[in-house]
Design an enzyme around this catalytic site. Sequence first.
Site, PDB file in Angstrom:
ATOM      1  CG  ASP A  33      -2.068   0.967   1.093  1.00 42.06           C
ATOM      2  OD1 ASP A  33      -3.218   0.513   0.964  1.00 42.06           O
ATOM      3  OD2 ASP A  33      -1.825   2.197   1.107  1.00 42.06           O
ATOM      4  CB  ILE A  34       0.731   4.319  -2.067  1.00 45.90           C
ATOM      5  CG1 ILE A  34       1.797   5.275  -2.580  1.00 45.90           C
ATOM      6  CG2 ILE A  34      -0.550   5.059  -1.692  1.00 45.90           C
ATOM      7  CD1 ILE A  34       1.440   5.901  -3.922  1.00 45.90           C
ATOM      8  CG  ASN A  95     -12.473  -0.988   3.406  1.00 47.17           C
ATOM      9  OD1 ASN A  95     -12.895  -1.420   4.477  1.00 47.17           O
ATOM     10  ND2 ASN A  95     -11.304  -0.385   3.294  1.00 47.17           N
ATOM     11  CB  VAL A 104      -9.276   1.615  -5.234  1.00 46.94           C
ATOM     12  CG1 VAL A 104      -8.877   1.160  -6.637  1.00 46.94           C
ATOM     13  CG2 VAL A 104      -8.336   2.710  -4.743  1.00 46.94           C
ATOM     14  CG  HIS A 108      -8.548  -3.113  -2.566  1.00 48.82           C
ATOM     15  ND1 HIS A 108      -9.480  -2.494  -3.364  1.00 48.82           N
ATOM     16  CD2 HIS A 108      -8.490  -2.387  -1.414  1.00 48.82           C
ATOM     17  CE1 HIS A 108      -9.952  -1.429  -2.728  1.00 48.82           C
ATOM     18  NE2 HIS A 108      -9.383  -1.360  -1.544  1.00 48.82           N
TER      19      HIS A 108
HETATM   20  P1  5GP Z   1      -9.858   1.237   0.095  1.00 48.35           P
HETATM   21  O1  5GP Z   1     -10.192   2.434   0.914  1.00 48.35           O
HETATM   22  O2  5GP Z   1     -10.430   1.298  -1.289  1.00 48.35           O
HETATM   23  O3  5GP Z   1     -10.160  -0.063   0.790  1.00 48.35           O
HETATM   24  O4  5GP Z   1      -8.270   1.221  -0.016  1.00 48.35           O
HETATM   25  C1  5GP Z   1      -7.559   1.749  -1.081  1.00 48.35           C
HETATM   26  C2  5GP Z   1      -6.089   1.679  -0.720  1.00 48.35           C
HETATM   27  O5  5GP Z   1      -5.335   1.912  -1.897  1.00 48.35           O
HETATM   28  C3  5GP Z   1      -5.642   2.731   0.312  1.00 48.35           C
HETATM   29  O6  5GP Z   1      -5.095   2.067   1.450  1.00 48.35           O
HETATM   30  C4  5GP Z   1      -4.595   3.550  -0.432  1.00 48.35           C
HETATM   31  O7  5GP Z   1      -3.510   3.916   0.385  1.00 48.35           O
HETATM   32  C5  5GP Z   1      -4.172   2.607  -1.549  1.00 48.35           C
HETATM   33  N1  5GP Z   1      -3.719   3.263  -2.765  1.00 48.35           N
HETATM   34  C6  5GP Z   1      -4.339   4.272  -3.426  1.00 48.35           C
HETATM   35  N2  5GP Z   1      -3.649   4.603  -4.525  1.00 48.35           N
HETATM   36  C7  5GP Z   1      -2.569   3.775  -4.567  1.00 48.35           C
HETATM   37  C8  5GP Z   1      -1.486   3.630  -5.480  1.00 48.35           C
HETATM   38  O8  5GP Z   1      -1.363   4.336  -6.483  1.00 48.35           O
HETATM   39  N3  5GP Z   1      -0.572   2.678  -5.195  1.00 48.35           N
HETATM   40  C9  5GP Z   1      -0.670   1.882  -4.089  1.00 48.35           C
HETATM   41  N4  5GP Z   1       0.302   0.970  -3.900  1.00 48.35           N
HETATM   42  N5  5GP Z   1      -1.689   1.983  -3.215  1.00 48.35           N
HETATM   43  C10 5GP Z   1      -2.622   2.928  -3.451  1.00 48.35           C
END
Ligand code: 5GP
Length: 126
Positions: A33-34, A95, A104, A108
Amino acid sequence: MSYDDQNIFAKILRGEIPNDTVYEDDHVLAFRDINPQAPTHVLVIPKGAYISFDDFCENASDTELVAYMRAIGKISREEGVAPVAGGNGFRLISNAGEDGVQEVPHLHVHLVGGRRIGRMIQPAAI
Ligand code: 5GP
């Protein structure tokens, strides 16, 4: 709701955005995760175009389903957090949708560990 092929993970899968890959096979990609929330914070995604866990469970092939589950287990062992392999534990989070606060729209699972993660859910919605 239809799949948006401009989401950030679709771009990662197409190689348009770099990622720190920890695992890849024919059906699965996993990368760090970034914005990590724990020493281990890996995102595990299917290569197929699935929006969320419910979409995946309903529409993925048996091969994809098995590959995904096996990959998550393998990564937990490789990251050193799997209890069955002597690790100290981890949490899986997926999520989905608005109430799940999914940012996103490509399925995931967050695999987080390496520290005590705390309560399962926050007491108040944000
Ligand atoms: P969500 O809230 O959809 O469950 O989590 C999305 C996750 O994607 C977040 O933890 C966020 O930090 C991660 N994320 C968003 N953009 C990027 C990216 O460009 N690269 C990586 N490695 N993680 C990302």
